[in-house]
Design an enzyme around this catalytic site. Structure first.
Site, PDB file in Angstrom:
ATOM      1  N   CYS A  59      11.756   2.415   7.404  1.00  0.00           N
ATOM      2  CA  CYS A  59      10.897   1.338   7.887  1.00  0.00           C
ATOM      3  C   CYS A  59      10.891   1.229   9.405  1.00  0.00           C
ATOM      4  CB  CYS A  59      11.343   0.014   7.277  1.00  0.00           C
ATOM      5  SG  CYS A  59      12.944  -0.548   7.914  1.00  0.00           S
ATOM      6  N   CYS A  62      15.847   0.943  12.118  1.00  0.00           N
ATOM      7  CA  CYS A  62      16.979   1.438  12.915  1.00  0.00           C
ATOM      8  C   CYS A  62      16.556   1.685  14.355  1.00  0.00           C
ATOM      9  CB  CYS A  62      17.560   2.705  12.286  1.00  0.00           C
ATOM     10  SG  CYS A  62      18.386   2.377  10.716  1.00  0.00           S
ATOM     11  N   CYS A 155      19.044   4.603   4.562  1.00  0.00           N
ATOM     12  CA  CYS A 155      18.138   5.600   3.966  1.00  0.00           C
ATOM     13  C   CYS A 155      18.616   7.020   4.274  1.00  0.00           C
ATOM     14  CB  CYS A 155      16.719   5.410   4.495  1.00  0.00           C
ATOM     15  SG  CYS A 155      16.082   3.744   4.324  1.00  0.00           S
ATOM     16  N   CYS A 192      21.695  -1.472   7.202  1.00  0.00           N
ATOM     17  CA  CYS A 192      20.246  -1.581   7.111  1.00  0.00           C
ATOM     18  C   CYS A 192      19.780  -2.759   7.977  1.00  0.00           C
ATOM     19  CB  CYS A 192      19.846  -1.786   5.656  1.00  0.00           C
ATOM     20  SG  CYS A 192      18.079  -1.737   5.335  1.00  0.00           S
ATOM     21  N   HIS A 230      35.469  -8.331   3.086  1.00  0.00           N
ATOM     22  CA  HIS A 230      36.085  -9.494   2.431  1.00  0.00           C
ATOM     23  C   HIS A 230      37.419  -9.869   3.078  1.00  0.00           C
ATOM     24  CE1 HIS A 230      37.003 -12.117  -0.995  1.00  0.00           C
ATOM     25  NE2 HIS A 230      38.139 -11.492  -1.165  1.00  0.00           N
ATOM     26  N   CYS A 233      36.582 -11.826   6.401  1.00  0.00           N
ATOM     27  CA  CYS A 233      35.457 -12.768   6.353  1.00  0.00           C
ATOM     28  C   CYS A 233      35.868 -14.169   6.810  1.00  0.00           C
ATOM     29  CB  CYS A 233      34.937 -12.839   4.918  1.00  0.00           C
ATOM     30  SG  CYS A 233      33.576 -14.005   4.744  1.00  0.00           S
ATOM     31  N   CYS A 257      32.512 -19.984   0.055  1.00  0.00           N
ATOM     32  CA  CYS A 257      32.412 -18.551  -0.242  1.00  0.00           C
ATOM     33  C   CYS A 257      31.122 -18.266  -1.021  1.00  0.00           C
ATOM     34  CB  CYS A 257      33.625 -18.122  -1.061  1.00  0.00           C
ATOM     35  SG  CYS A 257      33.481 -16.470  -1.758  1.00  0.00           S
ATOM     36  N   CYS A 263      27.438 -12.141  -3.081  1.00  0.00           N
ATOM     37  CA  CYS A 263      28.086 -11.496  -1.932  1.00  0.00           C
ATOM     38  C   CYS A 263      28.809 -10.210  -2.353  1.00  0.00           C
ATOM     39  CB  CYS A 263      29.069 -12.441  -1.259  1.00  0.00           C
ATOM     40  SG  CYS A 263      29.754 -11.717   0.248  1.00  0.00           S
ATOM     41  N   CYS A 272      31.370  -5.775  10.235  1.00  0.00           N
ATOM     42  CA  CYS A 272      30.431  -6.875  10.512  1.00  0.00           C
ATOM     43  C   CYS A 272      31.136  -8.202  10.812  1.00  0.00           C
ATOM     44  CB  CYS A 272      29.467  -7.062   9.344  1.00  0.00           C
ATOM     45  SG  CYS A 272      28.292  -5.712   9.203  1.00  0.00           S
ATOM     46  N   CYS A 284      25.451 -11.820   8.941  1.00  0.00           N
ATOM     47  CA  CYS A 284      24.874 -12.342   7.695  1.00  0.00           C
ATOM     48  C   CYS A 284      25.646 -13.538   7.125  1.00  0.00           C
ATOM     49  CB  CYS A 284      24.794 -11.228   6.657  1.00  0.00           C
ATOM     50  SG  CYS A 284      23.921  -9.783   7.264  1.00  0.00           S
ATOM     51  N   CYS A 291      26.606 -11.133   1.862  1.00  0.00           N
ATOM     52  CA  CYS A 291      26.502  -9.734   2.283  1.00  0.00           C
ATOM     53  C   CYS A 291      25.799  -8.945   1.188  1.00  0.00           C
ATOM     54  CB  CYS A 291      27.899  -9.162   2.526  1.00  0.00           C
ATOM     55  SG  CYS A 291      27.912  -7.375   2.713  1.00  0.00           S
ATOM     56  N   CYS A 294      25.033  -3.511   2.675  1.00  0.00           N
ATOM     57  CA  CYS A 294      24.117  -2.472   3.166  1.00  0.00           C
ATOM     58  C   CYS A 294      24.828  -1.277   3.776  1.00  0.00           C
ATOM     59  CB  CYS A 294      23.084  -3.063   4.112  1.00  0.00           C
ATOM     60  SG  CYS A 294      23.692  -3.455   5.763  1.00  0.00           S
TER      61      CYS A 294
HETATM   62  S1  SF4 Z   1      31.620 -14.818   1.405  1.00  0.00           S
HETATM   63 FE1  SF4 Z   1      31.784 -12.737   0.523  1.00  0.00          FE
HETATM   64  S2  SF4 Z   1      33.098 -11.587   1.909  1.00  0.00           S
HETATM   65 FE2  SF4 Z   1      33.323 -13.781   2.406  1.00  0.00          FE
HETATM   66  S3  SF4 Z   1      35.120 -14.436   1.214  1.00  0.00           S
HETATM   67 FE3  SF4 Z   1      33.333 -14.850  -0.056  1.00  0.00          FE
HETATM   68  S4  SF4 Z   1      33.078 -12.984  -1.312  1.00  0.00           S
HETATM   69 FE4  SF4 Z   1      34.447 -12.467   0.359  1.00  0.00          FE
HETATM   70  S1  SF4 Z   2      24.555  -7.050   4.504  1.00  0.00           S
HETATM   71 FE1  SF4 Z   2      26.833  -6.929   4.757  1.00  0.00          FE
HETATM   72  S2  SF4 Z   2      27.215  -4.855   5.564  1.00  0.00           S
HETATM   73 FE2  SF4 Z   2      25.017  -5.319   5.864  1.00  0.00          FE
HETATM   74  S3  SF4 Z   2      24.844  -6.174   7.932  1.00  0.00           S
HETATM   75 FE3  SF4 Z   2      25.091  -7.936   6.534  1.00  0.00          FE
HETATM   76  S4  SF4 Z   2      27.313  -8.319   6.458  1.00  0.00           S
HETATM   77 FE4  SF4 Z   2      27.031  -6.272   7.341  1.00  0.00          FE
END
Ligand code: SF4
Ligand code: SF4
Length: 362
Positions: A59, A62, A155, A192, A230, A233, A257, A263, A272, A284, A291, A294
């Site tokens: 797309c 990137c 991709c 992505c 995780h 996070c 969470c 997620c 990230c 994100c 999440c 990606c």
């Molecule tokens: S939001 Fe997602 S990465 Fe963060 S603690 Fe919860 S399950 Fe884990």
């Molecule tokens: S979807 Fe997950 S791996 Fe992708 S940019 Fe967001 S937090 Fe990072």
């Protein structure tokens, strides 16, 4: 003009340059004391290597992501650091002139960057042709002559992403090269889109040390993809307390969470949580979105629907996944923590309603 001078002339101060080098040194897992050495190496090793950037089934996200880089700026990167000879989105030339630039660069010691997946065989070539030539053939030609191939985005790395969810099932560049016995080193930079600092840091590393950084089994640099999201996070504390967001409209749950909202953090390897997007503005989960995973090969096809709890997260007492499966999914100490925590949560009855709702949806 020295390389640092080149950065300075485009608005990057010596301080910003050193900050970038410090961040790159840390990301590569090197001690802080190495920062001056890395800066020195970057300054002396930068010889504006030619780059060919090819677009396949994608797309252009990137490219957009790279164009948004702030430190260094895209002008500095294009004008002073690299010599991008062919890039369909940003090059001024077109037609035969552009094609000639591509062909001339094939005879040099160039780096190939590929954005986008590729049809798996001649039977599906018609789905991705550029200038009347199957993209698959162009990639094979360029990759066989390149010093290294850097695949950017989901991709190109895994044949994943949005095109990967379509019927013709395109493949990633590494798979294509393996099938055709091309042994040029491949570095995969999924997400992505790809994060600018990941691409720039990888390029700096390659140009500085003239070697591929340490990679995992998916050919991703460990420096950027070695940590489980995780584990780092900002909502992990809520997870540990069994606070799972169920109602997007309830302000009291806004920092909970996001596991039950799909997620994929417990099976996604990425930095990230530590290195945020847009010059560390946000990412994100911090912005309230689960999440999507990606950076993983299963994105997007195997991870959809993106906003529903996945089967892999169903646990003893609440779903189809048993403790052994959890061990495979998240591994080691994290698995123990996750399993123990969720068993306790199940015991308290906090997840039961969610699970029955999910089963209704399924
Ligand atoms: S939001 Fe997602 S990465 Fe963060 S603690 Fe919860 S399950 Fe884990
Ligand atoms: S979807 Fe997950 S791996 Fe992708 S940019 Fe967001 S937090 Fe990072």
């Amino acid at each position: 003009m020295g390389k640092t001078d080149a950065f300075l002339s485009h608005g990057v101060s010596r301080r910003d340059f050193m900050k970038l080098m410090a961040a790159t040194t840390a990301a590569l897992g090197l001690p802080e004391l190495m920062t001056p050495k890395v800066a020195q190496a970057v300054e002396s090793a930068m010889n504006k290597p030619p780059v060919i950037w090819l677009h396949g089934m994608e797309c252009t996200g990137c490219s957009e992501s790279l164009l948004a880089t702030l430190n260094p700026s895209i002008e500095s990167l294009i004008l002073d650091t690299l010599s991008i000879r062919y890039h369909e989105t940003i090059m001024a030339a077109s037609g035969h002139v552009a094609e000639q630039a591509y062909k001339d660069t094939l005879n040099e010691d160039f780096i190939l960057i590929v954005e986008g997946s590729v049809p798996a065989s001649a039977e599906t070539d018609a789905y991705c042709m550029v200038g009347g030539v199957p993209f698959r053939e162009t990639v094979l030609e360029a990759a066989s002559k390149a010093q290294a191939v850097i695949c950017v985005g989901s991709c190109a790395t895994d044949g994943a992403g949005i095109p990967g969810a379509c019927e013709i099932a395109p493949i990633g560049i590494r798979e294509l090269l393996e099938k055709n016995n091309i042994s040029t080193p491949v570095i995969n930079l999924p997400c992505c889109p790809v994060k600018p600092n990941t691409l720039i840091g990888t390029l700096f590393y390659y140009l500085t040390f003239n070697e591929v950084p340490e990679l995992d089994e998916q050919a991703r640099p460990i420096a950027y993809y070695g940590k489980l999201l995780h584990d780092n996070c900002p909502r992990r504390g809520q997870f540990e307390m069994g606070n799972f967001l169920e109602d997007w409209n309830d302000p009291a749950q806004k920092d909970y969470c996001l596991l039950l909202k799909g997620c994929k953090g417990p099976k996604t390897y990425t930095d990230c949580a530590q290195v945020w997007w847009n010059d560390n503005a946000n990412f994100c989960i911090n912005a309230g979105s689960p999440c999507s995973g990606c950076s993983e090969a299963d994105f997007y096809g195997q991870f959809s629907p993106l906003y529903s709890k996945q089967e892999n997260f169903k646990l003893p007492g609440i779903g189809q996944v048993n403790a052994d499966t959890i061990g495979v999914v998240v591994g080691g100490a994290t698995a123990v923590g996750l399993g123990a925590h969720l068993v306790a949560t199940v015991a308290s009855g906090r997840l039961k309603n969610n699970d029955s709702e999910q089963e209704k949806e399924d």
